[in-house]
Design an enzyme around this catalytic site. Sequence first.
Site, mmCIF file in Angstrom:
data_model
loop_
_atom_site.group_PDB
_atom_site.id
_atom_site.type_symbol
_atom_site.label_atom_id
_atom_site.label_comp_id
_atom_site.label_asym_id
_atom_site.label_seq_id
_atom_site.Cartn_x
_atom_site.Cartn_y
_atom_site.Cartn_z
ATOM 1 N N GLU A 1 13.882 0.284 14.167
ATOM 2 C CA GLU A 1 14.144 1.207 12.825
ATOM 3 C C GLU A 1 15.432 2.220 12.670
ATOM 4 O O GLU A 1 15.882 2.811 13.811
ATOM 5 C CB GLU A 1 12.897 2.097 12.523
ATOM 6 C CG GLU A 1 11.761 1.182 11.977
ATOM 7 C CD GLU A 1 12.043 -0.060 11.104
ATOM 8 O OE1 GLU A 1 12.201 0.264 9.760
ATOM 9 O OE2 GLU A 1 11.866 -1.170 11.453
ATOM 10 N N ALA B 1 0.727 -1.198 -0.172
ATOM 11 C CA ALA B 1 0.023 0.056 0.021
ATOM 12 C C ALA B 1 0.885 1.279 -0.017
ATOM 13 O O ALA B 1 0.491 2.366 -0.344
ATOM 14 C CB ALA B 1 -0.849 -0.092 1.137
ATOM 15 N N GLY B 2 2.009 1.158 0.298
ATOM 16 C CA GLY B 2 3.130 2.224 0.631
ATOM 17 C C GLY B 2 3.199 2.854 -0.890
ATOM 18 O O GLY B 2 3.086 2.293 -1.886
ATOM 19 N N ALA C 1 9.534 -9.151 -61.924
ATOM 20 C CA ALA C 1 9.874 -8.095 -61.076
ATOM 21 C C ALA C 1 9.252 -6.831 -61.409
ATOM 22 O O ALA C 1 8.687 -6.601 -62.619
ATOM 23 C CB ALA C 1 11.394 -7.829 -61.372
ATOM 24 N N ARG D 1 10.573 7.223 -2.376
ATOM 25 C CA ARG D 1 11.743 7.157 -2.928
ATOM 26 C C ARG D 1 11.962 6.759 -4.479
ATOM 27 O O ARG D 1 12.898 7.098 -5.134
ATOM 28 C CB ARG D 1 12.812 6.309 -1.975
ATOM 29 C CG ARG D 1 12.989 7.003 -0.552
ATOM 30 C CD ARG D 1 13.401 6.092 0.399
ATOM 31 N NE ARG D 1 12.560 5.459 0.930
ATOM 32 C CZ ARG D 1 12.729 4.315 1.864
ATOM 33 N NH1 ARG D 1 13.928 4.071 2.278
ATOM 34 N NH2 ARG D 1 11.781 3.603 2.282
HETATM 35 C C1 UD1 Z 1 10.396 -2.203 6.557
HETATM 36 C C2 UD1 Z 1 10.682 -2.554 8.102
HETATM 37 C C3 UD1 Z 1 12.288 -2.609 8.226
HETATM 38 C C4 UD1 Z 1 12.742 -3.560 7.463
HETATM 39 C C5 UD1 Z 1 12.569 -3.328 6.043
HETATM 40 C C6 UD1 Z 1 12.688 -4.660 4.923
HETATM 41 C C7 UD1 Z 1 8.824 -1.454 9.205
HETATM 42 C C8 UD1 Z 1 8.556 -0.337 9.948
HETATM 43 N N1 UD1 Z 1 10.000 -1.444 8.731
HETATM 44 O O1 UD1 Z 1 10.943 -0.922 6.321
HETATM 45 O O2 UD1 Z 1 12.239 -3.100 9.549
HETATM 46 O O3 UD1 Z 1 14.059 -3.821 7.536
HETATM 47 O O4 UD1 Z 1 11.005 -3.180 5.803
HETATM 48 O O5 UD1 Z 1 12.738 -4.298 3.837
HETATM 49 O O6 UD1 Z 1 8.076 -2.299 9.122
HETATM 50 N N2 UD1 Z 1 3.504 -0.321 3.344
HETATM 51 C C9 UD1 Z 1 1.960 -0.560 3.425
HETATM 52 N N3 UD1 Z 1 1.462 0.495 3.953
HETATM 53 C C10 UD1 Z 1 2.374 1.431 4.803
HETATM 54 C C11 UD1 Z 1 3.483 1.331 4.925
HETATM 55 C C12 UD1 Z 1 4.187 0.544 3.961
HETATM 56 O O7 UD1 Z 1 1.496 -1.333 2.862
HETATM 57 O O8 UD1 Z 1 1.658 2.272 5.344
HETATM 58 C C13 UD1 Z 1 4.252 -1.521 2.623
HETATM 59 C C14 UD1 Z 1 5.003 -1.062 1.286
HETATM 60 O O9 UD1 Z 1 4.220 -0.620 0.173
HETATM 61 C C15 UD1 Z 1 5.949 -2.141 1.248
HETATM 62 C C16 UD1 Z 1 6.272 -2.524 2.568
HETATM 63 O O10 UD1 Z 1 5.144 -2.322 3.409
HETATM 64 O O11 UD1 Z 1 5.771 -2.839 0.507
HETATM 65 C C17 UD1 Z 1 7.429 -2.202 3.503
HETATM 66 O O12 UD1 Z 1 7.250 -0.590 3.498
HETATM 67 P P1 UD1 Z 1 8.495 0.386 3.257
HETATM 68 O O13 UD1 Z 1 8.151 1.799 3.631
HETATM 69 O O14 UD1 Z 1 9.583 -0.135 2.251
HETATM 70 O O15 UD1 Z 1 9.385 0.069 4.644
HETATM 71 P P2 UD1 Z 1 10.950 0.059 5.048
HETATM 72 O O16 UD1 Z 1 11.392 1.615 5.352
HETATM 73 O O17 UD1 Z 1 11.569 -0.675 3.796
HETATM 74 CA CA CA Z 2 11.149 -1.461 1.945
#
Ligand code: UD1
Ligand code: CA
Length: 477
Positions: free
Chosen positions: A158, A13-14, A427, A18
Site C-alpha cells: 500500500e 462497507a467502507g 377568450a 474522503r
Molecule cells: C484498495 C487497495 C489498493 C488498491 C485500491 C484500488 C487494499 C488494502 N488496498 O485501496 O491496493 O490499489 O483499492 O482502488 O485493499 N471496504 C470495505 N470494508 C473495509 C474497507 C474497505 O468493504 O473495511 C471497501 C470500500 O467500501 C471500497 C473498497 O473496499 O469499496 C476499497 O476500499 P478503499 O478504502 O477505497 O481502499 P483503497 O485505499 O482505495
Molecule cells: Ca478505493
Amino acid sequence: MSSPSIHVVILAAGQGTRMKSHLPKVLHAVPGGPMLDCVIRTAESLSPESLTIVVGHAADAIQSHLNGHNGVQFALQQPQLGTGHALLQTAPLLAGKTGTLILLSGDVPLLTGTTLNSLVAAHCGARAAATVVTATVDRPFGYGRIVRVEGEVARIVEERDASPAERQIKEINSGIYAFDMTHLFDALGGIASQNAQGEYYLTDLIAIYRRRKLMVKSVLVDDPQEVRGINSRTELAEVSRLVRQKKNEELMASGVTLVDPAATYIDPGVEIGADTVIHPGVIIEGRTHVGAACEIHAHVTITDCEIGDNVTIKSFSLMTSSRIETGASVGPFAHLRPETVVCEGAKIGNFVELKKTTLGPHSKANHLSYLGNATIGTKVNVGAGTITCNYDGEHKYDTVIEDGAFIGSDSQLIAPVRVGKGAYVAAGSSITQDVPPGALGIARGRQSVVDGWVERRKQASSDKDATSRKDAGKPAH
Ligand code: UD1
Ligand code: CA
C-alpha cells in the site's frame, strides 16, 4: 474446458471518509447511476452463481437502495477493519463453495464486462490460485503497488507502507481479483493488521499465497482509466468526465453534432439518431431515445423521454418521462412533466406546462398555459393563458378537448369538462359545463361601456381641488 461456477463479491462497507458525505460513497452517482449500480451491472454480465455485497457503513441505506434487486445477498461487516476483513465476512455464505470468486470494489465503476471476462479466462486458463487485475499509470499515487520478483507478482504494498523505491512503481493494484475458492478463506484468516492503518489488508493475501507456493497471476488492463477508483469528490468528477467524454465520442462517431462536447452531459444509456444537433448545456439522462435530425438548443434537460425525428426543442426546457413525436416543436421555457405526449407536428411554446396530457397531432399551445390531465385532439388551438383547472384540493379531474376546437386566450377549463369537436371557447371564459361540438362556450362578465366617463371624472376631480384650495385659505381656529 467447462468454466467453473463463479461467485462475485463486491466490497461496499467502507465509509469513504474522503468523500465527507452522509451518503455512503458507493451510492454517489457517476453518469449512468450510483457507482455501486454500475459495478453490479458489470458483475451480472458474468451470470454468476451468487452475488454478495459486503455492507457495513450505512448498510441500511445501501440495502434499501437495492431493495427488490433480484439475486443479491448481503454480508455485514461491522466494524470495518479493512478489505481483507471485509471479504472474510462472506465466509458464512460462501465457505465450502467451489469455483472462482471474483472480487470487485464498489468504488471502481468503469470496469467493463470485457475486462472481467478476460480476467476469468486468464485465471481459469492458468489454473491460478489468485489473479490480480493491474494497470500501469503515470500517477500511481494512492494505489497499492505491484511488487514483482523475477517478473512474477510477489506482493502488493500500500502507498502508506511503501518504501520510497516502491512508490516509484507505476504498476498498480486495481482492487479487482479472481480467486480459486479452495484456498481462499483459510488464507484470509492468516492476514494480520501490522501496517500504517492497522487494517486487515486483502492485498496481503498475495504474499501469503506466495509463501504457500500457490500460483499468483496478473492481468494488465489496456486502458488504465477503466480501473480508476473513486475516493474523493474530485475523483468522482474526473471519472464522471471520462464517462461523458467516451459517450460523446461514440455519439459524434455515429453522426450526432455536439456543438461543445465539454459542455454536453449525456448519460451512457441514451440513444441519439444521426444529424441531430445538440447545443451547449444540454443534459440528457436515463433511458432517453432521441431520433434523427433533431435540434436541441442550449440548456435543455431531458430525462427518460422518447423523442421522434425532426423534433426541435428550444432553450431552457425541462422534460421528464414524456414522448415527443416526429416534427413537433417544444419551448423555449417549456415544462413537460411525466406522461405527457406531444404528437406529430404539434407545437408547445414558451412558459407552457403539461402533465399527464396528450396534445394531438398539429395542435398548438403556444404561450403561458397549464394543461394537466387533458386529452387534446388534432389541430386544436389552445390560446395564451389557458388553464385546465384539474384539481379541487382532493382529486384530479380530466379535461377533453376534441379535434379542431379553439380555446380563446385566458380561459379556464374547470374539469371534469369536455369541449366538443370544432367548438369555440370565447377568450376569458371560465368553462364549467361541456361545450357541445360546433358550439360557442362563453362564460365571462358582460362588458358595459360608459360614454363620456373620462371627461366627467376629470371635471369632478378639478372641482374637488378648487374646494380644497379654498378651504386651505381660511384662517385657523
Ligand atoms: C484498495 C487497495 C489498493 C488498491 C485500491 C484500488 C487494499 C488494502 N488496498 O485501496 O491496493 O490499489 O483499492 O482502488 O485493499 N471496504 C470495505 N470494508 C473495509 C474497507 C474497505 O468493504 O473495511 C471497501 C470500500 O467500501 C471500497 C473498497 O473496499 O469499496 C476499497 O476500499 P478503499 O478504502 O477505497 O481502499 P483503497 O485505499 O482505495
Ligand atoms: Ca478505493
